[in-house]
Design a protein around this motif. Structure first.
Motif, PDB file in Angstrom:
ATOM      1  N   PRO A   1      -4.855 -82.719  -8.199  1.00 29.22           N
ATOM      2  CA  PRO A   1      -4.290 -83.965  -8.725  1.00 29.22           C
ATOM      3  C   PRO A   1      -2.816 -84.142  -8.373  1.00 29.22           C
ATOM      4  CG  PRO A   1      -5.624 -82.896 -10.394  1.00 29.22           C
ATOM      5  CD  PRO A   1      -5.513 -81.930  -9.246  1.00 29.22           C
ATOM      6  N   PHE A   2      -2.072 -83.055  -8.316  1.00 29.55           N
ATOM      7  CA  PHE A   2      -0.647 -83.162  -7.985  1.00 29.55           C
ATOM      8  C   PHE A   2      -0.443 -83.560  -6.526  1.00 29.55           C
ATOM      9  CE2 PHE A   2      -0.576 -80.169 -11.603  1.00 29.55           C
ATOM     10  CZ  PHE A   2       0.125 -80.980 -12.482  1.00 29.55           C
ATOM     11  N   GLU A   3      -1.280 -83.024  -5.635  1.00 28.31           N
ATOM     12  CA  GLU A   3      -1.200 -83.410  -4.228  1.00 28.31           C
ATOM     13  C   GLU A   3      -1.583 -84.873  -4.051  1.00 28.31           C
ATOM     14  OE1 GLU A   3      -2.266 -79.686  -1.496  1.00 28.31           O
ATOM     15  OE2 GLU A   3      -3.757 -80.111  -3.054  1.00 28.31           O
ATOM     16  N   CYS A   4      -2.616 -85.305  -4.753  1.00 27.90           N
ATOM     17  CA  CYS A   4      -3.035 -86.698  -4.690  1.00 27.90           C
ATOM     18  C   CYS A   4      -1.934 -87.617  -5.193  1.00 27.90           C
ATOM     19  CB  CYS A   4      -4.304 -86.912  -5.503  1.00 27.90           C
ATOM     20  SG  CYS A   4      -5.760 -86.088  -4.837  1.00 27.90           S
ATOM     21  N   LEU A   5      -1.300 -87.234  -6.285  1.00 29.18           N
ATOM     22  CA  LEU A   5      -0.199 -88.018  -6.834  1.00 29.18           C
ATOM     23  C   LEU A   5       0.947 -88.135  -5.832  1.00 29.18           C
ATOM     24  CD1 LEU A   5       1.058 -89.518  -9.235  1.00 29.18           C
ATOM     25  CD2 LEU A   5       1.897 -87.315 -10.049  1.00 29.18           C
ATOM     26  N   ALA A   6       1.256 -87.047  -5.158  1.00 28.49           N
ATOM     27  CA  ALA A   6       2.339 -87.057  -4.170  1.00 28.49           C
ATOM     28  C   ALA A   6       2.012 -87.999  -3.009  1.00 28.49           C
ATOM     29  CB  ALA A   6       2.597 -85.642  -3.653  1.00 28.49           C
ATOM     30  N   VAL A   7       0.794 -87.938  -2.507  1.00 27.68           N
ATOM     31  CA  VAL A   7       0.395 -88.816  -1.403  1.00 27.68           C
ATOM     32  C   VAL A   7       0.428 -90.269  -1.857  1.00 27.68           C
ATOM     33  CG1 VAL A   7      -1.530 -89.480   0.099  1.00 27.68           C
ATOM     34  CG2 VAL A   7      -0.967 -87.062  -0.221  1.00 27.68           C
ATOM     35  N   LYS A   8      -0.079 -90.534  -3.053  1.00 32.89           N
ATOM     36  CA  LYS A   8      -0.086 -91.890  -3.606  1.00 32.89           C
ATOM     37  C   LYS A   8       1.336 -92.422  -3.768  1.00 32.89           C
ATOM     38  CE  LYS A   8      -2.501 -94.270  -7.365  1.00 32.89           C
ATOM     39  NZ  LYS A   8      -3.137 -95.288  -6.588  1.00 32.89           N
ATOM     40  N   LEU A   9       2.234 -91.586  -4.254  1.00 34.25           N
ATOM     41  CA  LEU A   9       3.634 -91.969  -4.423  1.00 34.25           C
ATOM     42  C   LEU A   9       4.277 -92.338  -3.087  1.00 34.25           C
ATOM     43  CD1 LEU A   9       6.198 -91.913  -6.423  1.00 34.25           C
ATOM     44  CD2 LEU A   9       6.637 -89.732  -5.325  1.00 34.25           C
ATOM     45  N   VAL A  10       4.072 -91.506  -2.090  1.00 38.27           N
ATOM     46  CA  VAL A  10       4.667 -91.758  -0.766  1.00 38.27           C
ATOM     47  C   VAL A  10       4.095 -93.030  -0.156  1.00 38.27           C
ATOM     48  CG1 VAL A  10       4.785 -90.885   1.601  1.00 38.27           C
ATOM     49  CG2 VAL A  10       5.263 -89.356  -0.307  1.00 38.27           C
ATOM     50  N   ARG A  11       2.794 -93.213  -0.276  1.00 41.91           N
ATOM     51  CA  ARG A  11       2.154 -94.381   0.332  1.00 41.91           C
ATOM     52  C   ARG A  11       2.503 -95.683  -0.384  1.00 41.91           C
ATOM     53  NH1 ARG A  11      -2.374 -94.429   3.427  1.00 41.91           N
ATOM     54  NH2 ARG A  11      -3.350 -95.979   2.090  1.00 41.91           N
ATOM     55  N   GLU A  12       2.484 -95.660  -1.714  1.00 40.48           N
ATOM     56  CA  GLU A  12       2.621 -96.909  -2.460  1.00 40.48           C
ATOM     57  C   GLU A  12       4.034 -97.213  -2.920  1.00 40.48           C
ATOM     58  OE1 GLU A  12      -0.271 -96.685  -5.578  1.00 40.48           O
ATOM     59  OE2 GLU A  12      -1.954 -96.642  -4.172  1.00 40.48           O
ATOM     60  N   GLU A  13       4.742 -96.224  -3.415  1.00 39.09           N
ATOM     61  CA  GLU A  13       6.046 -96.505  -4.001  1.00 39.09           C
ATOM     62  C   GLU A  13       7.207 -96.317  -3.030  1.00 39.09           C
ATOM     63  OE1 GLU A  13       6.628 -94.885  -7.900  1.00 39.09           O
ATOM     64  OE2 GLU A  13       4.497 -95.116  -8.373  1.00 39.09           O
ATOM     65  N   MET A  14       7.035 -95.440  -2.058  1.00 36.80           N
ATOM     66  CA  MET A  14       8.103 -95.210  -1.088  1.00 36.80           C
ATOM     67  C   MET A  14       7.906 -96.050   0.168  1.00 36.80           C
ATOM     68  SD  MET A  14       8.596 -91.126  -1.572  1.00 36.80           S
ATOM     69  CE  MET A  14      10.213 -91.005  -0.830  1.00 36.80           C
TER      70      MET A  14
END
Length: 71
Positions: free
Chosen positions: A10-23
């Protein structure tokens, strides 16, 4: 993007989601770690989907490597 059990973290998924969507990183690809066999890829993709990363959504592509044994 997996643990030794073949589940996406879940932490890796959150990191990828953050980079893709918020950054705003437009990268479409996510690379998984080496799996012991092809049968576990479904579990990895299901775990990623449970954590908000669905294959094909927002053009997401996932590359997962697996071992090919030479017997």
């Amino acid at each position: 993007m997996t643990t030794g059990t073949g589940r996406g973290s879940p932490f890796e998924c959150l990191a990828v989601k953050l980079v893709r969507e918020e950054m705003g990183a437009g990268q479409r690809h996510s690379h998984g770690t080496l799996l012991p066999d092809r049968g576990r890829r479904g579990a990895v993709l299901a775990e990623m989907a449970r954590n908000g990363l669905k294959l094909g959504e927002s053009d997401l592509q996932v590359y997962v490597m697996c071992e090919i044994l030479n017997r």
